[in-house]
Motif scaffolding. Sequence first.
Motif, PDB file in Angstrom:
ATOM      1  N   LEU A 173     -14.310  -5.470  11.442  1.00 38.11           N
ATOM      2  CA  LEU A 173     -14.915  -4.211  11.306  1.00 38.11           C
ATOM      3  C   LEU A 173     -14.208  -3.465  12.494  1.00 38.11           C
ATOM      4  CD1 LEU A 173     -18.715  -4.725  11.317  1.00 38.11           C
ATOM      5  CD2 LEU A 173     -17.107  -4.564   9.333  1.00 38.11           C
ATOM      6  N   ASP A 174     -14.047  -2.209  12.244  1.00 36.92           N
ATOM      7  CA  ASP A 174     -13.623  -1.226  13.477  1.00 36.92           C
ATOM      8  C   ASP A 174     -14.652  -0.921  14.319  1.00 36.92           C
ATOM      9  OD1 ASP A 174     -15.015   0.662  12.510  1.00 36.92           O
ATOM     10  OD2 ASP A 174     -13.230   2.051  11.949  1.00 36.92           O
ATOM     11  N   GLN A 175     -14.505  -0.231  15.334  1.00 27.26           N
ATOM     12  CA  GLN A 175     -15.602   0.157  16.475  1.00 27.26           C
ATOM     13  C   GLN A 175     -16.850   0.789  15.732  1.00 27.26           C
ATOM     14  OE1 GLN A 175     -12.477   1.284  16.136  1.00 27.26           O
ATOM     15  NE2 GLN A 175     -12.521   3.717  16.467  1.00 27.26           N
ATOM     16  N   ASN A 176     -16.643   1.616  14.619  1.00 30.43           N
ATOM     17  CA  ASN A 176     -17.573   1.982  13.778  1.00 30.43           C
ATOM     18  C   ASN A 176     -18.252   1.219  12.661  1.00 30.43           C
ATOM     19  OD1 ASN A 176     -17.349   4.446  15.317  1.00 30.43           O
ATOM     20  ND2 ASN A 176     -15.701   4.880  14.143  1.00 30.43           N
ATOM     21  N   ASN A 177     -17.974  -0.221  12.818  1.00 31.24           N
ATOM     22  CA  ASN A 177     -18.550  -1.007  11.752  1.00 31.24           C
ATOM     23  C   ASN A 177     -17.727  -0.869  10.437  1.00 31.24           C
ATOM     24  OD1 ASN A 177     -19.924  -2.541  13.332  1.00 31.24           O
ATOM     25  ND2 ASN A 177     -21.844  -1.427  13.016  1.00 31.24           N
ATOM     26  N   VAL A 178     -16.840  -0.188  10.230  1.00 22.10           N
ATOM     27  CA  VAL A 178     -16.190  -0.038   8.976  1.00 22.10           C
ATOM     28  C   VAL A 178     -15.335  -1.230   8.652  1.00 22.10           C
ATOM     29  CG1 VAL A 178     -14.492   1.372   7.575  1.00 22.10           C
ATOM     30  CG2 VAL A 178     -16.130   2.634   9.250  1.00 22.10           C
ATOM     31  N   LEU A 179     -15.460  -1.737   7.592  1.00 22.30           N
ATOM     32  CA  LEU A 179     -14.710  -2.751   6.993  1.00 22.30           C
ATOM     33  C   LEU A 179     -13.315  -2.390   7.003  1.00 22.30           C
ATOM     34  CD1 LEU A 179     -16.124  -4.930   3.897  1.00 22.30           C
ATOM     35  CD2 LEU A 179     -15.401  -5.624   6.176  1.00 22.30           C
ATOM     36  N   GLN A 180     -12.395  -3.353   7.587  1.00 24.08           N
ATOM     37  CA  GLN A 180     -10.878  -3.098   7.595  1.00 24.08           C
ATOM     38  C   GLN A 180     -10.160  -3.749   6.490  1.00 24.08           C
ATOM     39  OE1 GLN A 180      -9.619  -1.015  10.338  1.00 24.08           O
ATOM     40  NE2 GLN A 180     -11.770  -0.604   9.878  1.00 24.08           N
ATOM     41  N   ILE A 181     -10.731  -3.352   5.278  1.00 21.60           N
ATOM     42  CA  ILE A 181     -10.039  -3.867   4.081  1.00 21.60           C
ATOM     43  C   ILE A 181     -10.387  -2.720   3.106  1.00 21.60           C
ATOM     44  CG2 ILE A 181     -11.788  -5.402   3.439  1.00 21.60           C
ATOM     45  CD1 ILE A 181      -7.893  -5.684   2.775  1.00 21.60           C
ATOM     46  N   SER A 182      -9.460  -2.262   2.224  1.00 20.82           N
ATOM     47  CA  SER A 182      -9.647  -1.503   1.112  1.00 20.82           C
ATOM     48  C   SER A 182      -9.484  -2.051  -0.019  1.00 20.82           C
ATOM     49  CB  SER A 182      -8.686  -0.227   1.425  1.00 20.82           C
ATOM     50  OG  SER A 182      -8.719   0.734   0.302  1.00 20.82           O
ATOM     51  N   LEU A 183     -10.818  -2.176  -0.799  1.00 24.69           N
ATOM     52  CA  LEU A 183     -10.635  -2.813  -2.271  1.00 24.69           C
ATOM     53  C   LEU A 183     -11.133  -1.872  -3.142  1.00 24.69           C
ATOM     54  CD1 LEU A 183     -12.169  -6.292  -1.184  1.00 24.69           C
ATOM     55  CD2 LEU A 183      -9.716  -5.645  -1.497  1.00 24.69           C
ATOM     56  N   THR A 184     -10.763  -2.017  -4.461  1.00 22.64           N
ATOM     57  CA  THR A 184     -11.332  -1.277  -5.492  1.00 22.64           C
ATOM     58  C   THR A 184     -12.576  -1.636  -5.920  1.00 22.64           C
ATOM     59  OG1 THR A 184     -10.288  -2.503  -7.406  1.00 22.64           O
ATOM     60  CG2 THR A 184      -9.137  -0.652  -6.282  1.00 22.64           C
ATOM     61  N   ARG A 185     -13.298  -1.064  -6.557  1.00 17.71           N
ATOM     62  CA  ARG A 185     -14.674  -1.492  -7.056  1.00 17.71           C
ATOM     63  C   ARG A 185     -14.500  -2.683  -7.925  1.00 17.71           C
ATOM     64  NH1 ARG A 185     -16.003   1.295  -3.175  1.00 17.71           N
ATOM     65  NH2 ARG A 185     -17.505   2.866  -3.515  1.00 17.71           N
ATOM     66  N   GLU A 186     -13.533  -2.626  -8.767  1.00 17.26           N
ATOM     67  CA  GLU A 186     -13.192  -3.724  -9.681  1.00 17.26           C
ATOM     68  C   GLU A 186     -12.494  -5.030  -9.068  1.00 17.26           C
ATOM     69  OE1 GLU A 186      -9.961  -2.628 -12.319  1.00 17.26           O
ATOM     70  OE2 GLU A 186     -10.321  -4.481 -13.691  1.00 17.26           O
ATOM     71  N   GLU A 187     -11.762  -4.710  -7.835  1.00 17.75           N
ATOM     72  CA  GLU A 187     -11.694  -6.009  -6.964  1.00 17.75           C
ATOM     73  C   GLU A 187     -12.796  -6.492  -6.454  1.00 17.75           C
ATOM     74  OE1 GLU A 187      -7.040  -5.015  -5.894  1.00 17.75           O
ATOM     75  OE2 GLU A 187      -8.542  -4.143  -4.633  1.00 17.75           O
ATOM     76  N   LEU A 188     -13.723  -5.611  -6.000  1.00 18.91           N
ATOM     77  CA  LEU A 188     -14.917  -6.532  -5.351  1.00 18.91           C
ATOM     78  C   LEU A 188     -15.695  -7.182  -6.477  1.00 18.91           C
ATOM     79  CD1 LEU A 188     -16.582  -3.672  -3.132  1.00 18.91           C
ATOM     80  CD2 LEU A 188     -16.031  -5.965  -2.416  1.00 18.91           C
ATOM     81  N   ALA A 189     -15.792  -6.471  -7.543  1.00 19.12           N
ATOM     82  CA  ALA A 189     -16.443  -7.408  -8.790  1.00 19.12           C
ATOM     83  C   ALA A 189     -15.693  -8.525  -8.996  1.00 19.12           C
ATOM     84  CB  ALA A 189     -16.385  -6.411  -9.872  1.00 19.12           C
ATOM     85  N   ASN A 190     -14.297  -8.381  -9.050  1.00 26.28           N
ATOM     86  CA  ASN A 190     -13.895  -9.877  -9.227  1.00 26.28           C
ATOM     87  C   ASN A 190     -13.993 -10.862  -8.051  1.00 26.28           C
ATOM     88  OD1 ASN A 190     -12.928  -8.797 -11.702  1.00 26.28           O
ATOM     89  ND2 ASN A 190     -10.909  -8.041 -10.970  1.00 26.28           N
TER      90      ASN A 190
END
Lengths: 235, 235
Positions: A173-190
Motif C-alpha cells: 500500500l502507499d502511505q494512504n493505504n492505496v493498493l499499488q496495483i491497478s487491475l480491471t474488475r474483470e482481472e479481479l474476478a479472474n
Amino acid sequence: MKNRDQIPGCENCMHCAESIFKHLSPEEHALIEKEKVCNTYKRGSVIYHEGSRTNGFYCINSGVIKIFKTGIDGREQIIAFAKDGGIIGYRSILSGELACSSAKVIEDASLCFVPGETLISLVKTNGNFSMAIMQQTCKELGEANSFITDIAQKTVRERLAEVLLNLKDIFDLDQNNVLQISLTREELANIVGTATESVIRLLSEFKHDKLIDLNGRKITLLDIKALEKISNAFN
Amino acid sequence: MKNRDQIPGCENCMHCAESIFKHLSPEEHALIEKEKVCNTYKRGSVIYHEGSRTNGFYCINSGVIKIFKTGIDGREQIIAFAKDGGIIGYRSILSGELACSSAKVIEDASLCFVPGETLISLVKTNGNFSMAIMQQTCKELGEANSFITDIAQKTVRERLAEVLLNLKDIFDLDQNNVLQISLTREELANIVGTATESVIRLLSEFKHDKLIDLNGRKITLLDIKALEKISNAFN
DNA sequence: CGTGTGATTGACGCCTGTCAACGTCTGTGG
DNA sequence: CCACAGACGTTGACAGGCGTCAATCACACG
C-alpha cells in the motif's frame, strides 16, 4: 530484439537480496550475463502462451506480469503475479512439459530471457541454487494448495476479501493505504474465480461498509482487520 | 517403532522404474537403506499433520494415502493421493516450512521414513536426483494450477465427472471397469470441493444416465467417453 | 439389540452466474 | 471542437445450481 543497452546488467538487477541468483558464483553470474537477452514489453504483451514449448525463462527487471490459465470459453483464471526480482517460465523448463499457463504484461515490463539449458545446468551443478529454486517451487505449490482449499470452501465474498489482502502483501500500500496495483474488475474476478458483476457488487458492498474505498481502479484498504475477519483468515 | 523386518529392503521397493530413487548411486541407496525407518499404518492413521514440523519424508511401499488441507470448520479438501512408489512429505522439508497439509491412510499402508537431512544432502549433491525431484514438484504445481482453474470455472457436475476420470488414471479399473479405490461419499465430495449430498445426487444421476454403476463404494465406469464430454476435457 | 457411521432423499432458500441495459471515460478521426 | 466507437464499469432482474437442514434408511460392530 530490442537494444540490450536499455537494460542494466545483472549486477544491478540480480543483486536484490531476494533473488534466487544470490546463490550463484561470479562465474555463474557471468555465464548468465553472457547468455541472456533482454527486452521491454508493453502492457498487454504476451510473454509466453499456454501449451507452447518454451526454451528458457525470464527474470523480471521491472513491471508486473500476470500468470493465468485459459479455461472454459476463454475465461482467464489468474494463478499468480510476478514482479521485479521474480522469475517466470521456469516451471515448464524444469518439468520438461509444455507451458501450463500464459504470461501477460499488466504493467510495462523489462525482462531478461535466459536459455533453459543454462537453468538446467545450474540446477544440476550448484546445490545451493538448486535448493533455492526448489524452495520457490515448493512454496508456490503450498500456496496453490491453499488456494484450492479456499476456492472450494469459501464464498465469493470471503475470497474477494482475501484476494485484496493478498494483493496488499504482494504489491504493498502507499502511505494512504492505496493498493499499488491497478487491475480491471474483470482481472479481479479472474483471480477470485467469479463473474465480473459479482466483484463489482461486492466491492460496492465493501465500500458501503467502509472497509475499502474506490477510485476507478485504485482501491484503498480502510479496515484491514475487518477484511481479515471476512476472509476467515485460517492461513 | 515396528519391526523393520516386515518391510522389504529398498532393493525391492525402490526399484520400480517410476521411482525417483532410480537416479541414486548404489552408495546413495545404501545410505537411505541405513537411515530409513519403516512402519505399517492402519486405515485412518495420520502420517503427519498440517502445521506440524516434519523432519523427514516417507516412501510408500504399499497402501494408499490421502493428502488434504483442513479448511473452514474442519472440512477436508483432498489435494492429492499417493500410492506405492510415491513419496510424501518432501515438500515441507525442501521449502523449510511447516507441513501445509495432512496425510492420512486410506488403505492400510507400509511406509519408510527417511530423515530430511538425507533428502537435502542428496538434492545438493546429486544433480540428476535433484532434477527428478524438481520435475515431480513442477508437475504437481502444474496439476494444482489446472485444478484451481477447474474448480473456479466448472460446475460441480463437470468436476465430479473429471474426478472420476482422474481416479481412473491414478488407481486404474479392473477388467469390469470398476474403479480400484474405495472412497466414502464424503471423501469424494472433499476432492470435488462440494457437499456430500451433492455428490450423492449427481452419482445417482450419472447412474440413471448409464454413465456409471454403483455398488456401495465400488464405482463402475460404464461410459468413459460421455464422462469426458461432461467433464469438458480441456486438460 | 442398541449404537454409530455412512448413504440417501426431500424441502427450502440463498448465493451467484447470466443476460441486458445503461452510464462513463478515453482516444480517434472528421 | 465535436461525434462516435469501443472498452470498461455499474445496476437491475431473474433463474437455477448447490449448500444446508432434517428425516430416514442401510449396515456393521460390540
